[in-house]
Design a protein around this motif. Structure first.
Motif, PDB file in Angstrom:
ATOM      1  N   GLN A   1      -9.682  -4.385 -15.712  1.00  0.00           N
ATOM      2  CA  GLN A   1      -9.559  -3.151 -16.499  1.00  0.00           C
ATOM      3  C   GLN A   1      -9.614  -1.905 -15.612  1.00  0.00           C
ATOM      4  O   GLN A   1     -10.519  -1.763 -14.788  1.00  0.00           O
ATOM      5  CB  GLN A   1     -10.698  -3.100 -17.532  1.00  0.00           C
ATOM      6  N   GLY A   2      -8.637  -1.003 -15.759  1.00  0.00           N
ATOM      7  CA  GLY A   2      -8.616   0.263 -15.035  1.00  0.00           C
ATOM      8  C   GLY A   2      -8.205   0.165 -13.582  1.00  0.00           C
ATOM      9  O   GLY A   2      -8.210   1.156 -12.864  1.00  0.00           O
ATOM     10  N   CYS A   3      -7.841  -1.032 -13.118  1.00  0.00           N
ATOM     11  CA  CYS A   3      -7.469  -1.232 -11.710  1.00  0.00           C
ATOM     12  C   CYS A   3      -5.953  -1.366 -11.575  1.00  0.00           C
ATOM     13  O   CYS A   3      -5.238  -1.520 -12.551  1.00  0.00           O
ATOM     14  CB  CYS A   3      -8.149  -2.486 -11.157  1.00  0.00           C
TER      15      CYS A   3
ATOM     16  N   TYR B   1      -6.870  -2.302  -6.661  1.00  0.00           N
ATOM     17  CA  TYR B   1      -7.416  -0.999  -6.294  1.00  0.00           C
ATOM     18  C   TYR B   1      -8.118  -0.408  -7.498  1.00  0.00           C
ATOM     19  O   TYR B   1      -7.548  -0.316  -8.586  1.00  0.00           O
ATOM     20  CB  TYR B   1      -6.296  -0.072  -5.824  1.00  0.00           C
ATOM     21  N   ASN B   2      -9.376   0.029  -7.313  1.00  0.00           N
ATOM     22  CA  ASN B   2     -10.138   0.687  -8.361  1.00  0.00           C
ATOM     23  C   ASN B   2     -10.209   2.171  -8.012  1.00  0.00           C
ATOM     24  O   ASN B   2     -10.859   2.545  -7.030  1.00  0.00           O
ATOM     25  CB  ASN B   2     -11.543   0.095  -8.457  1.00  0.00           C
TER      26      ASN B   2
ATOM     27  N   VAL C   1     -11.992   1.524  -3.866  1.00  0.00           N
ATOM     28  CA  VAL C   1     -12.148   0.275  -3.122  1.00  0.00           C
ATOM     29  C   VAL C   1     -11.032  -0.680  -3.524  1.00  0.00           C
ATOM     30  O   VAL C   1     -10.635  -0.730  -4.687  1.00  0.00           O
ATOM     31  CB  VAL C   1     -13.532  -0.358  -3.412  1.00  0.00           C
ATOM     32  N   VAL C   2     -10.521  -1.448  -2.555  1.00  0.00           N
ATOM     33  CA  VAL C   2      -9.559  -2.506  -2.817  1.00  0.00           C
ATOM     34  C   VAL C   2     -10.289  -3.835  -2.646  1.00  0.00           C
ATOM     35  O   VAL C   2     -10.927  -4.070  -1.615  1.00  0.00           O
ATOM     36  CB  VAL C   2      -8.350  -2.444  -1.858  1.00  0.00           C
ATOM     37  N   ILE C   3     -10.208  -4.676  -3.690  1.00  0.00           N
ATOM     38  CA  ILE C   3     -10.780  -6.021  -3.601  1.00  0.00           C
ATOM     39  C   ILE C   3      -9.634  -7.016  -3.587  1.00  0.00           C
ATOM     40  O   ILE C   3      -8.552  -6.737  -4.102  1.00  0.00           O
ATOM     41  CB  ILE C   3     -11.738  -6.311  -4.781  1.00  0.00           C
ATOM     42  N   ASP C   4      -9.839  -8.177  -2.961  1.00  0.00           N
ATOM     43  CA  ASP C   4      -8.771  -9.174  -2.907  1.00  0.00           C
ATOM     44  C   ASP C   4      -8.653  -9.883  -4.254  1.00  0.00           C
ATOM     45  O   ASP C   4      -9.397  -9.594  -5.194  1.00  0.00           O
ATOM     46  CB  ASP C   4      -8.966 -10.142  -1.745  1.00  0.00           C
ATOM     47  N   TYR C   5      -7.729 -10.819  -4.350  1.00  0.00           N
ATOM     48  CA  TYR C   5      -7.473 -11.482  -5.626  1.00  0.00           C
ATOM     49  C   TYR C   5      -8.582 -12.451  -6.035  1.00  0.00           C
ATOM     50  O   TYR C   5      -8.594 -12.928  -7.153  1.00  0.00           O
ATOM     51  CB  TYR C   5      -6.116 -12.178  -5.598  1.00  0.00           C
TER      52      TYR C   5
ATOM     53  N   LEU D   1     -12.115  -5.936   0.154  1.00  0.00           N
ATOM     54  CA  LEU D   1     -11.052  -5.987   1.148  1.00  0.00           C
ATOM     55  C   LEU D   1     -11.091  -4.755   2.043  1.00  0.00           C
ATOM     56  O   LEU D   1     -11.097  -4.863   3.257  1.00  0.00           O
ATOM     57  CB  LEU D   1      -9.701  -6.110   0.447  1.00  0.00           C
ATOM     58  N   ARG D   2     -11.147  -3.551   1.437  1.00  0.00           N
ATOM     59  CA  ARG D   2     -11.205  -2.325   2.230  1.00  0.00           C
ATOM     60  C   ARG D   2     -11.503  -1.136   1.329  1.00  0.00           C
ATOM     61  O   ARG D   2     -11.310  -1.191   0.121  1.00  0.00           O
ATOM     62  CB  ARG D   2      -9.893  -2.084   2.966  1.00  0.00           C
ATOM     63  N   ASN D   3     -11.947  -0.061   1.944  1.00  0.00           N
ATOM     64  CA  ASN D   3     -12.073   1.221   1.273  1.00  0.00           C
ATOM     65  C   ASN D   3     -10.715   1.897   1.329  1.00  0.00           C
ATOM     66  O   ASN D   3     -10.031   1.828   2.349  1.00  0.00           O
ATOM     67  CB  ASN D   3     -13.118   2.098   1.950  1.00  0.00           C
TER      68      ASN D   3
END
Length: 155
Positions: free
Chosen positions: A110-112, A120-121, A126-130, A135-137
């Motif tokens: 939700q919201g990403c 990406y949020n 922040v980016v999180i992997d699947y 994963l990274r800022n």
């Protein structure tokens, strides 16, 4: 791989980078050298011939099996906008859209935004992997509008 007295990787073997990309091939002086394959976390791969860490020739294959060609590339070229899976499996019936090459597409939190290698949020930047791991800022250099206009969102 073998470790020399100076702690440099030599010979044939496997090496996993901090990004979880895996290299399988030969190394010389701690660098890719000779035949080797990089396996990326998104299931794509690059098979190449390396010389002291520099790829001299190679082939990139996407996770779905599509091989990249730098000449006569006819995939998604303006004339034919189908995804590779649509080329292989055919188009959906009228009124049913395929939004990504993956069918069905990934479920986005939700919201990403789905940015190709993760989610990406915009609230946390922040980016999180699947697999939902950090994963990274995104940092301040990447304005929200870039991601917002080029990625799928779950609203």
């Amino acid at each position: 791989p073998l470790w020399t007295a100076s702690q440099v990787i030599e010979g044939k073997g496997r090496y996993t980078l901090p990004t979880e990309t895996k290299y399988n091939g030969t190394m010389k002086d701690g660098m890719f050298h000779g035949k080797g394959t990089l396996y990326f976390p998104n299931r794509s791969k690059y098979e190449g011939i390396w010389d002291c860490g520099i790829s001299k020739e190679g082939k990139y294959t996407f996770a779905d099996g599509l091989e990249f060609k730098d000449k006569k590339w006819h995939y998604c070229d303006g004339y034919d906008r189908r995804f590779y899976t649509e080329i292989c499996s055919g188009l959906k019936p009228a009124g049913i859209s395929q939004l990504t090459n993956l069918d069905p597409p990934r479920t986005i939190p939700q919201g990403c935004y789905d940015c190709g290698d993760g989610f990406y949020n915009p609230n946390t930047r922040v980016v999180i992997d699947y697999k939902l791991r950090f994963l990274r800022n995104a940092g301040i250099a990447l304005p929200d509008c870039v991601t917002v206009h080029t990625c799928r969102i779950m609203s």
